[in-house]
Scaffold this motif. Structure first.
Motif, PDB file in Angstrom:
ATOM      1  N   MET A 107       0.826  -1.202   0.000  1.00  0.00           N
ATOM      2  CA  MET A 107       0.000   0.000   0.000  1.00  0.00           C
ATOM      3  C   MET A 107       0.865   1.259   0.000  1.00  0.00           C
ATOM      4  O   MET A 107       0.570   2.223  -0.714  1.00  0.00           O
ATOM      5  CB  MET A 107      -0.918   0.000   1.216  1.00  0.00           C
ATOM      6  N   LEU A 108       1.939   1.269   0.776  1.00  0.00           N
ATOM      7  CA  LEU A 108       2.828   2.434   0.809  1.00  0.00           C
ATOM      8  C   LEU A 108       3.521   2.644  -0.534  1.00  0.00           C
ATOM      9  O   LEU A 108       3.697   3.779  -0.987  1.00  0.00           O
ATOM     10  CB  LEU A 108       3.861   2.264   1.927  1.00  0.00           C
ATOM     11  N   ILE A 109       3.911   1.543  -1.181  1.00  0.00           N
ATOM     12  CA  ILE A 109       4.517   1.659  -2.510  1.00  0.00           C
ATOM     13  C   ILE A 109       3.496   2.197  -3.510  1.00  0.00           C
ATOM     14  O   ILE A 109       3.801   3.076  -4.330  1.00  0.00           O
ATOM     15  CB  ILE A 109       5.062   0.294  -2.970  1.00  0.00           C
ATOM     16  N   ALA A 110       2.271   1.677  -3.446  1.00  0.00           N
ATOM     17  CA  ALA A 110       1.217   2.156  -4.340  1.00  0.00           C
ATOM     18  C   ALA A 110       0.905   3.625  -4.081  1.00  0.00           C
ATOM     19  O   ALA A 110       0.663   4.396  -5.017  1.00  0.00           O
ATOM     20  CB  ALA A 110      -0.038   1.307  -4.166  1.00  0.00           C
ATOM     21  N   ASN A 111       0.915   4.032  -2.813  1.00  0.00           N
ATOM     22  CA  ASN A 111       0.648   5.423  -2.482  1.00  0.00           C
ATOM     23  C   ASN A 111       1.703   6.342  -3.067  1.00  0.00           C
ATOM     24  O   ASN A 111       1.382   7.393  -3.644  1.00  0.00           O
ATOM     25  CB  ASN A 111       0.597   5.582  -0.959  1.00  0.00           C
ATOM     26  N   ALA A 112       2.974   5.957  -2.928  1.00  0.00           N
ATOM     27  CA  ALA A 112       4.051   6.774  -3.493  1.00  0.00           C
ATOM     28  C   ALA A 112       3.939   6.849  -5.019  1.00  0.00           C
ATOM     29  O   ALA A 112       4.152   7.907  -5.618  1.00  0.00           O
ATOM     30  CB  ALA A 112       5.408   6.208  -3.079  1.00  0.00           C
ATOM     31  N   SER A 113       3.607   5.738  -5.638  1.00  0.00           N
ATOM     32  CA  SER A 113       3.487   5.691  -7.099  1.00  0.00           C
ATOM     33  C   SER A 113       2.334   6.579  -7.578  1.00  0.00           C
ATOM     34  O   SER A 113       2.474   7.338  -8.546  1.00  0.00           O
ATOM     35  CB  SER A 113       3.277   4.249  -7.568  1.00  0.00           C
ATOM     36  N   LEU A 114       1.196   6.486  -6.910  1.00  0.00           N
ATOM     37  CA  LEU A 114       0.041   7.298  -7.306  1.00  0.00           C
ATOM     38  C   LEU A 114       0.295   8.782  -7.061  1.00  0.00           C
ATOM     39  O   LEU A 114      -0.105   9.632  -7.872  1.00  0.00           O
ATOM     40  CB  LEU A 114      -1.203   6.846  -6.548  1.00  0.00           C
ATOM     41  N   THR A 115       0.948   9.099  -5.943  1.00  0.00           N
ATOM     42  CA  THR A 115       1.274  10.498  -5.676  1.00  0.00           C
ATOM     43  C   THR A 115       2.196  11.065  -6.736  1.00  0.00           C
ATOM     44  O   THR A 115       2.003  12.189  -7.212  1.00  0.00           O
ATOM     45  CB  THR A 115       1.925  10.638  -4.282  1.00  0.00           C
ATOM     46  N   ALA A 116       3.188  10.281  -7.136  1.00  0.00           N
ATOM     47  CA  ALA A 116       4.095  10.719  -8.199  1.00  0.00           C
ATOM     48  C   ALA A 116       3.340  10.878  -9.518  1.00  0.00           C
ATOM     49  O   ALA A 116       3.580  11.838 -10.274  1.00  0.00           O
ATOM     50  CB  ALA A 116       5.232   9.706  -8.359  1.00  0.00           C
ATOM     51  N   LEU A 117       2.417   9.948  -9.800  1.00  0.00           N
ATOM     52  CA  LEU A 117       1.641  10.049 -11.032  1.00  0.00           C
ATOM     53  C   LEU A 117       0.795  11.314 -11.059  1.00  0.00           C
ATOM     54  O   LEU A 117       0.766  12.052 -12.063  1.00  0.00           O
ATOM     55  CB  LEU A 117       0.749   8.805 -11.160  1.00  0.00           C
ATOM     56  N   PHE A 118       0.109  11.604  -9.960  1.00  0.00           N
ATOM     57  CA  PHE A 118      -0.727  12.800  -9.896  1.00  0.00           C
ATOM     58  C   PHE A 118       0.119  14.073  -9.943  1.00  0.00           C
ATOM     59  O   PHE A 118      -0.276  15.073 -10.536  1.00  0.00           O
ATOM     60  CB  PHE A 118      -1.569  12.800  -8.613  1.00  0.00           C
ATOM     61  N   PHE A 119       1.303  14.015  -9.331  1.00  0.00           N
ATOM     62  CA  PHE A 119       2.171  15.205  -9.283  1.00  0.00           C
ATOM     63  C   PHE A 119       2.721  15.561 -10.665  1.00  0.00           C
ATOM     64  O   PHE A 119       2.670  16.702 -11.106  1.00  0.00           O
ATOM     65  CB  PHE A 119       3.316  14.955  -8.305  1.00  0.00           C
ATOM     66  N   PHE A 120       3.230  14.551 -11.366  1.00  0.00           N
ATOM     67  CA  PHE A 120       3.847  14.819 -12.664  1.00  0.00           C
ATOM     68  C   PHE A 120       2.829  14.956 -13.789  1.00  0.00           C
ATOM     69  O   PHE A 120       3.090  15.560 -14.810  1.00  0.00           O
ATOM     70  CB  PHE A 120       4.849  13.728 -12.999  1.00  0.00           C
ATOM     71  N   ALA A 121       1.638  14.349 -13.560  1.00  0.00           N
ATOM     72  CA  ALA A 121       0.603  14.452 -14.594  1.00  0.00           C
ATOM     73  C   ALA A 121      -0.182  15.753 -14.468  1.00  0.00           C
ATOM     74  O   ALA A 121      -0.839  16.151 -15.403  1.00  0.00           O
ATOM     75  CB  ALA A 121      -0.348  13.277 -14.504  1.00  0.00           C
TER      76      ALA A 121
END
Length: 245
Positions: free
Chosen positions: A231-245
């Motif tokens: 879940m923590l890995i998924a959270n970091a990945s989604l946050t990065a996706l939303f940030f860069f997108a």
């Protein structure tokens, strides 16, 4: 890993395709699991969200007051809850309470040969046991997240109102005007992904139990640890996706 993805494929089949082929799941069992997984987690999730909103407001007020920017405390509270802390901490509570319970329940059924008994009676365990829990988690975790966000805002309001003499209507208007719809949606997307990961990992660990009561305990521990990690890995990945997108 292969067994985990195979379980996901079977869950999708019994959820999306089997009902149209005359093999529906029991809707009543879905509502029963919604109560067990979600409704009974409300007190703990509410207390956690309130304390987080309270703590965020106190920490922010302590630093922003030095710069004469106390008016931005509601901004920090609402954005932190909607984007990050709301879905994340609610998911942690659900992992510890409901995810572990699902693993222990399925593991106990596995070692006591109840799952094999279902197969002997021509009842598919995925349709009968897993799908109701899967759907209940997908529904209830986002609902708990939204509810927790509001409770966290109340925690932030209590500090702003009683310690900073912030007007209640001003706090609400400031919070609503600062937050955008996407801030809420991004948190809901995260909670939906977290729900999928939590319940599938819990079910996978429960169905793979071996070794009696000791195996149930080990599987429950592994379920909590792996759910938190993924879940923590998924959270970091989604946050990065939303940030860069």
């Amino acid at each position: 890993m292969k067994e985990y993805f195979a379980l996901n494929a079977r869950i999708l089949y019994w959820t999306l395709f089997a009902p149209f082929r005359g093999q529906p799941f029991k809707l009543g069992e879905v509502f029963h699991q919604m109560v067990l997984i979600g409704v009974r987690a409300v007190p703990m999730a509410s207390l956690t969200s309130f304390s987080i909103g309270l703590t965020l407001a106190m920490q922010a007020a302590g630093q922003l007051k030095k710069m004469g920017a106390s008016a931005f405390v509601p901004d920090l509270v609402i954005l932190s809850l909607l984007r990050e802390l709301g879905p994340l901490l609610t998911a942690v509570i659900v992992i510890g309470r409901s995810g572990s319970a699902v693993t222990a329940e399925l593991g106990t059924m596995k070692v006591s040969e109840e799952i094999e008994a279902l197969q002997v009676m021509a009842i598919n365990p995925i349709r009968f046991l897993i799908v109701p829990r899967f759907l209940a988690m997908l529904v209830m975790l986002p609902v708990l997240t939204v509810f927790g966000n509001y409770v966290g805002m109340v925690g932030g309001w209590s500090i702003c109102h009683f310690a900073l003499d912030y007007n209640t209507s001003a706090y609400i208007l400031h919070s609503v005007s600062r937050a955008h719809v996407w801030d809420l949606y991004s948190g809901l997307v995260k909670s939906f992904v977290f729900a999928w990961l939590i319940i599938t990992i819990a079910c996978h660990m429960g169905l793979g139990v071996e070794g009696g009561a000791e195996g149930v305990g080990q599987a429950t521990t592994s379920s909590v640890v792996w759910s938190l990690l993924i879940m923590l890995i998924a959270n970091a990945s989604l946050t990065a996706l939303f940030f860069f997108a």
